[in-house]
Design a protein around this motif. Sequence first.
Motif, PDB file in Angstrom:
ATOM      1  N   GLN A  42       0.855  -1.181   0.000  1.00  0.00           N
ATOM      2  CA  GLN A  42       0.000   0.000   0.000  1.00  0.00           C
ATOM      3  C   GLN A  42       0.890   1.229   0.000  1.00  0.00           C
ATOM      4  OE1 GLN A  42      -3.257  -1.025   0.017  1.00  0.00           O
ATOM      5  NE2 GLN A  42      -3.711   1.080  -0.634  1.00  0.00           N
ATOM      6  N   ARG A  78      14.465   5.736  11.663  1.00  0.00           N
ATOM      7  CA  ARG A  78      13.653   5.296  10.532  1.00  0.00           C
ATOM      8  C   ARG A  78      12.293   4.782  10.988  1.00  0.00           C
ATOM      9  NH1 ARG A  78      16.973   5.023   5.734  1.00  0.00           N
ATOM     10  NH2 ARG A  78      15.717   3.422   4.737  1.00  0.00           N
ATOM     11  N   ASP A  96      18.673  -0.410   5.981  1.00  0.00           N
ATOM     12  CA  ASP A  96      17.468  -0.032   6.693  1.00  0.00           C
ATOM     13  C   ASP A  96      17.451  -0.702   8.068  1.00  0.00           C
ATOM     14  OD1 ASP A  96      14.960   1.080   7.094  1.00  0.00           O
ATOM     15  OD2 ASP A  96      13.935  -0.667   6.277  1.00  0.00           O
ATOM     16  N   GLY A 152      10.948   5.580   1.267  1.00  0.00           N
ATOM     17  CA  GLY A 152      10.313   4.394   0.716  1.00  0.00           C
ATOM     18  C   GLY A 152      10.472   4.300  -0.788  1.00  0.00           C
ATOM     19  N   LYS A 153      11.651   4.581  -1.270  1.00  0.00           N
ATOM     20  CA  LYS A 153      11.909   4.484  -2.705  1.00  0.00           C
ATOM     21  C   LYS A 153      11.764   3.044  -3.180  1.00  0.00           C
ATOM     22  CE  LYS A 153      15.914   6.716  -2.238  1.00  0.00           C
ATOM     23  NZ  LYS A 153      15.767   7.312  -0.906  1.00  0.00           N
ATOM     24  N   THR A 154      12.260   2.118  -2.355  1.00  0.00           N
ATOM     25  CA  THR A 154      12.183   0.716  -2.745  1.00  0.00           C
ATOM     26  C   THR A 154      10.736   0.306  -3.045  1.00  0.00           C
ATOM     27  OG1 THR A 154      13.880   0.495  -1.065  1.00  0.00           O
ATOM     28  CG2 THR A 154      13.162  -1.518  -2.138  1.00  0.00           C
ATOM     29  N   GLU A 155       9.798   0.802  -2.232  1.00  0.00           N
ATOM     30  CA  GLU A 155       8.396   0.449  -2.440  1.00  0.00           C
ATOM     31  C   GLU A 155       7.903   0.956  -3.786  1.00  0.00           C
ATOM     32  OE1 GLU A 155       9.670   0.841   0.500  1.00  0.00           O
ATOM     33  OE2 GLU A 155       8.951  -1.061   1.320  1.00  0.00           O
ATOM     34  N   SER A 211      14.749   7.059   3.608  1.00  0.00           N
ATOM     35  CA  SER A 211      13.605   6.449   4.262  1.00  0.00           C
ATOM     36  C   SER A 211      12.262   6.973   3.752  1.00  0.00           C
ATOM     37  CB  SER A 211      13.687   6.647   5.788  1.00  0.00           C
ATOM     38  OG  SER A 211      12.899   5.680   6.427  1.00  0.00           O
ATOM     39  N   TYR A 259       8.638   7.995   4.879  1.00  0.00           N
ATOM     40  CA  TYR A 259       7.463   7.142   4.983  1.00  0.00           C
ATOM     41  C   TYR A 259       6.871   7.269   6.374  1.00  0.00           C
ATOM     42  CZ  TYR A 259       4.498   3.027   5.004  1.00  0.00           C
ATOM     43  OH  TYR A 259       3.438   2.186   5.119  1.00  0.00           O
ATOM     44  N   GLN A 267       3.921   8.687  -1.783  1.00  0.00           N
ATOM     45  CA  GLN A 267       4.533   7.684  -2.666  1.00  0.00           C
ATOM     46  C   GLN A 267       3.699   7.504  -3.928  1.00  0.00           C
ATOM     47  OE1 GLN A 267       4.701   4.485   0.202  1.00  0.00           O
ATOM     48  NE2 GLN A 267       6.926   4.632   0.385  1.00  0.00           N
TER      49      GLN A 267
HETATM   50  P1  ADP Z   1      14.606   4.554   1.143  1.00  0.00           P
HETATM   51  O1  ADP Z   1      15.176   3.511   0.228  1.00  0.00           O
HETATM   52  O2  ADP Z   1      13.865   5.630   0.431  1.00  0.00           O
HETATM   53  O3  ADP Z   1      15.590   5.083   2.130  1.00  0.00           O
HETATM   54  P2  ADP Z   1      13.062   2.375   2.125  1.00  0.00           P
HETATM   55  O4  ADP Z   1      12.477   1.959   0.830  1.00  0.00           O
HETATM   56  O5  ADP Z   1      14.159   1.560   2.700  1.00  0.00           O
HETATM   57  O6  ADP Z   1      13.495   3.882   2.029  1.00  0.00           O
HETATM   58  O7  ADP Z   1      11.863   2.533   3.170  1.00  0.00           O
HETATM   59  C1  ADP Z   1      12.077   2.857   4.505  1.00  0.00           C
HETATM   60  C2  ADP Z   1      11.265   1.961   5.400  1.00  0.00           C
HETATM   61  O8  ADP Z   1       9.870   2.244   5.312  1.00  0.00           O
HETATM   62  C3  ADP Z   1      11.431   0.508   5.050  1.00  0.00           C
HETATM   63  O9  ADP Z   1      11.528  -0.234   6.223  1.00  0.00           O
HETATM   64  C4  ADP Z   1      10.183   0.199   4.279  1.00  0.00           C
HETATM   65  O10 ADP Z   1       9.848  -1.163   4.364  1.00  0.00           O
HETATM   66  C5  ADP Z   1       9.146   1.093   4.920  1.00  0.00           C
HETATM   67  N1  ADP Z   1       8.130   1.472   3.950  1.00  0.00           N
HETATM   68  C6  ADP Z   1       8.253   2.436   3.017  1.00  0.00           C
HETATM   69  N2  ADP Z   1       7.124   2.547   2.272  1.00  0.00           N
HETATM   70  C7  ADP Z   1       6.276   1.615   2.736  1.00  0.00           C
HETATM   71  C8  ADP Z   1       4.939   1.215   2.375  1.00  0.00           C
HETATM   72  N3  ADP Z   1       4.268   1.833   1.394  1.00  0.00           N
HETATM   73  N4  ADP Z   1       4.365   0.220   3.096  1.00  0.00           N
HETATM   74  C9  ADP Z   1       5.035  -0.388   4.093  1.00  0.00           C
HETATM   75  N5  ADP Z   1       6.291  -0.056   4.472  1.00  0.00           N
HETATM   76  C10 ADP Z   1       6.914   0.926   3.814  1.00  0.00           C
END
Ligand code: ADP
Length: 815
Positions: free
Chosen positions: A277, A673, A633, A308-311, A306, A463, A282
Amino acid sequence: MFFIEVILPLSLAKTFTYRVSEAEFHFIKKGMRVAVPFGKNKIYTALVLDIHENAPTLYDAKEIHQILDEKPIATETQIKHWLWVANYYMCGIGDVYRGAFPTGLLLESETIVSHKPEVIVNDSELSDDEFLIYEALQHQSSLKVQEIASILNRKNILPILQKLIARDIIVLEEEIKETYKPKLVRYVKLHAQYETDRGLQELLEVLKRDKQKEIVLAYFQISASEKKPITEKKLVEVSGCTSAVIKTLVKNEIFEEYYLQHDRVSFNGEKSEKELQLSEAQQNAFTAIKESFSEKEVCLLHGVTSSGKTEIYIKLIEEYLQTGRQVLYLLPEIALTTQLVSRLRLHFGDKVAVFHSKYSNNERVEVWKQTLENSEKAQIVIGARSALFLPFNDLGLLIVDEEHEQTFKQTDPAPRYHARDAAIVLANFHDAKVLLGSATPSIETYFNAQNEKYGLVTLAERYKNVRMPEVVLVDLKDKHFRKRMTGHFSDLLVEEIAEALSLGEQVILFQNRRGYSPIIECLTCGHVPHCQQCDVSLTYHKHKNQLRCHYCGYSIAKPTNCHSCSSIDLTTKGFGTEQIEQELISLFPKAKTARMDQDTTRGKYGFEKIIDTFKNREIDILVGTQMLAKGLDFDNVSLVGIMNADNMLHHPDFRAFERSFQMMTQVAGRAGRSEKQGKVVIQTYNPNHNTIQQVTNHNYMGMYKEQLYDRQIYKYPPYFRIIKLTLKHKDFDKLKEGSMWLYQVLSQNLGMPVLGPEEPAISRIRNEYIRTILIKIPQNLHLGNTKKTIQKMLNSFEAVAQYRAIKVVINVDFY
Ligand code: ADP
Ligand code: ZN
Ligand code: ZN
């Protein structure tokens, strides 16, 4: 007569012509491998580039030994991309070929193979030749391919060896056999029914045995003093009972056991959601990226740490998967952890293939073949820079995460390519899209986004709206003056660490040890001498007792007084992580500390072991170098300490400020975080330095604008492209003369800034002397033509008999 044109896996720019029979001529296709003789008695695995009927004019074409593939193993687009890489980065196509293929597919006469001691083979499963090889390897643990050829008394042995390797009966000697499974740590907690305030009372009534009571008491004692999850090990330690007693309590449903391993396992038992979600921010970024893709090939996602780029990557990948096209996800080698891979596998199951230099040869060959066949199992390839050279059929999306990372640029050996830039070219060949992601984009990339060459999407909030960490500056000058330092720790940092530990939170301490010869710093005012022409700090050369600029050669004698305040209290600067760890142990004897740097992460999975242990909260304080900044993370780190911000700033490099900003911002981004706002303590002699202020205020734009201005003034990227030539030779005088010759020819013919020949700080490696020449090519000049001129000059350099032995390394877009 029939011929093929092949590439050899050697550092050669030329292709070679070999003779084939008519039948072979009709069978062979571009992209197949053939075994060929080369030089005296050598056999190589060559790759077919072309099939033709033109005999070479300069030499008699030799016959090939045999064809190694039934069908092409490299694609035409791939080879086209290699040719681009060779041309752009001024290296041999052979270099690219050699770097691209897993070594198991490149057997040659010098390759050493070994038997696998643990493998027991049924003789009847082996052919006669296979049996002979197998037997020979029982007597001698390893053999060269050449030696095996003479044992079998035949030339054509590569296919046999390849089969044995594929069946895991023999292995390449170079392979390291270490394997790693993330450690599962067993934790215990009270069963839900006792998790009330009255829990202890009730329990003590229920329990009959003293041992059991002791354990429960120990449990309450530990959880009262620290907030973190309780390992079974700790409970055993504190209670002095055996783990058998704990087992009984688990059986009786007084305790529950659980394990921590993956990234997103939370401590209150909620499972990671498979359905992702996106937050509103995002989602907006996601939509904006797609809009940008409708117009542009490349989009930059500038998202704070943090955010949530990976998401967002995951969501985007989901969409591309539906189109059936392939996805390549590139990230710096060291950030390619098992955690990230399992995070992706959680969403995409077995469609994720990993291409990692540390994986075994067979694993890499497998990913190669899956990519080639467009197999579902490799629809998403996640890998470090070399994954770029896989035989993709139909790439739809390329993601370059942490695009600012300098490790995307290969330094040695050739091809000295930049994976981000080469990815954009590859995307072009596939008509694919590229998403670059970073919290701290490189100046070049941001410049391209500003100029609307790339799309730009900004994600400014973390996030769950967690606040950006609070940055506190500690003025080291003042602390020293007021005697508030214990070793390299200010009183404030010590207090903050103590507080975090008391709350059961974890701490990261960062000390960058990079840089070889230390700088000179004034102990009274913190002044560090700089070059007037290049805006970089001067490097102390102990041997010559000089301060030198590595970019233009400017030098002064080592000063006896500070230029700024005249103090004679000058010191050579440089303390490393090891010293910090030592000091920590005496400051916080009870805390568990660990160190993460090149010395402690040597083993194949050294890095991951430390990361896992830290994630599992078995370490309270982690001290480390820039390895800490690679997108990790951790959810329990509330404090990050930067021991000394200044040595980064004074690195003799035009990117020093940009990199310092990136490094500090990235390390700082490890703090807070989860819900609570994190804190970052930066110790520095220069609290008013612009870069430090920019980090403190999370002011990327400020950094960008300032750096861009400097880059223009001092003629650096993105306004100028840089080609660095490194010349090496054992004879000091010959090298000096030769590099001066080349420098003069270049500066007379190029009509652009040519700097040098500079004697680098490390001016001799393995008994070879080194000189460097820097060519700055203005953005408006035709790069290809300039390179042709440079190549011509290099050719005439090589034609001078006395300089022929001088090696020249070319680094285009030197980073
Ligand atoms: P970035 O790469 O931007 O530093 P991450 O992708 O590692 O950030 O996200 C930071 C944390 O927030 C992670 O633990 C990730 O799982 C959590 N997170 C980010 N977006 C979501 C989402 N949409 N739903 C659940 N968890 C999220
Ligand atoms: Zn001074
Ligand atoms: Zn200079």
